[in-house]
Design a protein around this motif. Sequence first.
Motif, mmCIF file in Angstrom:
data_model
loop_
_atom_site.group_PDB
_atom_site.id
_atom_site.type_symbol
_atom_site.label_atom_id
_atom_site.label_comp_id
_atom_site.label_asym_id
_atom_site.label_seq_id
_atom_site.Cartn_x
_atom_site.Cartn_y
_atom_site.Cartn_z
ATOM 1 N N MET A 370 47.821 37.699 46.313
ATOM 2 C CA MET A 370 46.600 38.466 46.060
ATOM 3 C C MET A 370 46.875 39.561 45.050
ATOM 4 N N THR A 371 45.807 40.085 44.507
ATOM 5 C CA THR A 371 45.916 41.228 43.601
ATOM 6 C C THR A 371 46.181 42.477 44.416
ATOM 7 N N ARG A 372 47.182 43.213 44.027
ATOM 8 C CA ARG A 372 47.565 44.410 44.781
ATOM 9 C C ARG A 372 46.875 45.635 44.201
ATOM 10 N N ALA A 373 46.448 46.497 45.112
ATOM 11 C CA ALA A 373 45.792 47.746 44.715
ATOM 12 C C ALA A 373 46.486 48.908 45.401
ATOM 13 N N GLN A 397 45.152 49.003 40.063
ATOM 14 C CA GLN A 397 45.483 47.635 40.471
ATOM 15 C C GLN A 397 46.692 47.123 39.699
ATOM 16 N N LEU A 398 47.492 46.320 40.392
ATOM 17 C CA LEU A 398 48.646 45.680 39.765
ATOM 18 C C LEU A 398 48.175 44.374 39.100
ATOM 19 N N PRO A 399 48.411 44.218 37.813
ATOM 20 C CA PRO A 399 47.959 42.996 37.137
ATOM 21 C C PRO A 399 48.646 41.765 37.744
ATOM 22 N N GLY A 400 47.919 40.669 37.818
ATOM 23 C CA GLY A 400 48.495 39.448 38.360
ATOM 24 C C GLY A 400 48.417 39.436 39.875
#
Length: 402
Positions: A370-373, A397-400
């Motif tokens: 999942m996308t990390r925030a 947010q962390l890309p990818g």
Amino acid sequence: MSDLEPRLRERFTAYRVDVTTRAVGPGPDQARRTLHRRRRTRAVAVAAAAVVLVLAPVVANAALKGDRTPPVPAQSVDPTVPPTTAPPPPTPSVSQSPTSTPTADPEAPDGRISRSQLLAARLDLPAWPPALPSTCTTSNVRLATSANKNFVPLLSDLEVGHADLDGDGAEETVAVVSCRYGEASAKQVVAFDRDDSGRIVTLGRVVRTTDGVEDIRGLEVTAAGAVQVRVADLQPCCDTPSYWPQEQLRTYRFKGGRFTQTDGPTKFGKDPRLTDLRLSMTHTLVDAPGGRKLTTVFTVKNAGPVDAAQVELRGFNLGEPTGGDWSRCDPKVAAANDNNSCLLPGVPAGESRRYTFVHLVPDRSGADAMTRAFHVTHFDAQDREWRDLADKDNQVQLPGAL
């Protein structure tokens, strides 16, 4: 008879002369005296008649009253000239009273109503705020008390108040009623009275939620007829801390057939306990034995106006912590949150701080990728969490996907 006739004629002649002399008519002087006497007699008669005409009503009135007082002397009945000065002011009527002091209505119904009487009655309530469920009714309402009865009008647990609100000399009753919608409840302060038949009726609404307030937390009615309401800018629910809302005391009075605010603040400003934190981030992701090494560098800026005694970074549920500023985190909070968050020393207003965290993450994305925030939050020295003045820039947010 011839000798007798001469003598008789002499005697008749002498008698005629004597009688004629004694019966002489009045002369001019006597005539004037007679006329003068007649005129005086007529004047006296006219005056007497006038006196009788004037005294007749007085005597008649006295007779009607049973008054035995002798008639007023003649000089008092002579006509008099009206006075030239202004007449004295009229005597005020005994029914007049000062207008500045309100008079209580002795026939005013007694509006002192108990909680049990409110619960037993059928009531007509003021309108609720818009967009509430149809079960939040206003006509012929039977108030409930159990919190398990959702989405129906409830009588609040707050104590009801009593005072003469409308100045009629009798007391009225004030209570808080509510109706739930979603996770919150609409609330309103309502004044009740009785009509002439003893039925409980609504005098008016004092204030309700959405009238510049989000919660009603208490009320008090003064002996002078003022309603003091403790209002808040936020209604806590779910996991919202109870200390977040700002509270104000506002006073309302019944004027012109409705309640209006007469004292206290009229609106909520910015909460002076809050500040504006801003979060930015850079990262690197490289291969490493057992996976990949993720390094994140966070910059927390405090745009003010309040110092943040502590800040917390959240969102680290992405792998095994292997280095960086983990050692600066409060261990109790880290352990309680399973290393998913880090409570750090704070950032003064107008300053910035940088924090670095290193994690070992899987070498490829799995089915649960999942996308990390990440998110930054303000805490005070008592470990209490606070809202942000502008929370849109509190998250990155962390890309990818990881």
